[in-house]
Design an enzyme around this catalytic site. Structure first.
Site, mmCIF file in Angstrom:
data_model
loop_
_atom_site.group_PDB
_atom_site.id
_atom_site.type_symbol
_atom_site.label_atom_id
_atom_site.label_comp_id
_atom_site.label_asym_id
_atom_site.label_seq_id
_atom_site.Cartn_x
_atom_site.Cartn_y
_atom_site.Cartn_z
ATOM 1 N N GLY A 92 43.469 49.171 154.367
ATOM 2 C CA GLY A 92 44.716 49.354 155.689
ATOM 3 C C GLY A 92 44.586 48.030 156.310
ATOM 4 C CG HIS A 99 39.909 45.661 164.301
ATOM 5 N ND1 HIS A 99 40.931 44.948 163.911
ATOM 6 C CD2 HIS A 99 40.433 46.769 164.202
ATOM 7 C CE1 HIS A 99 40.999 45.460 162.736
ATOM 8 N NE2 HIS A 99 41.534 46.532 162.683
#
Ligand code: 5GP
Ligand code: ZN
Length: 113
Positions: A92, A99
């Site tokens: 996803g 990050h």
């Protein structure tokens, strides 16, 4: 540069910044999934974990140590927190600048959805 997180680094897009130094920026996720949901990113654009090279070991270590330091600041180091890098479609990933998600302040389910 069309990358959303590079625009956050350059202040072209505003964010709620939690921490900044020469190499790392941390800011609150716009759509927080827990009482603490911070994104910890390198200032250098790296698209996914698949793109890491040996020379990136230092920055990945900085992301992990910064996430732990922020967790401590937020008072969730002892109770616990989750750190996640999503990579590509099945995980996803929606923003292609690596990050580290730091999530905490509530009980996390396992296995994740
Ligand atoms: P991914 O799904 O790629 O692992 O995570 C991307 C994260 O970035 C999501 O949790 C999403 O809520 C967050 N996000 C997307 N756009 C913005 C934005 O403009 N500002 C902030 N602060 N977070 C964002
Ligand atoms: Zn970027």
């Amino acid at each position: 540069m069309s990358c959303l997180f590079c625009k956050i680094i350059s202040r072209e897009i505003p964010s709620s910044i939690v921490y900044e130094d020469e190499h790392v920026l941390a800011f609150n996720d716009i759509n927080g999934q827990a009482p603490t949901h911070v994104l910890v990113i390198p200032k250098r654009h790296i698209e996914t974990l698949n793109d890491l090279e040996p020379g990136d070991d230092q920055i990945v270590g900085e992301l992990a140590r910064r996430a732990a330091a922020i967790a401590k600041d937020k008072g969730i180091a002892a109770s616990g927190f989750r750190t996640v890098f999503n990579t590509n479609r099945d995980a996803g990933q929606t923003v292609f600048h690596i990050h580290l998600h730091l999530l905490g302040g509530r009980k996390m389910a396992w296995p994740p959805g």
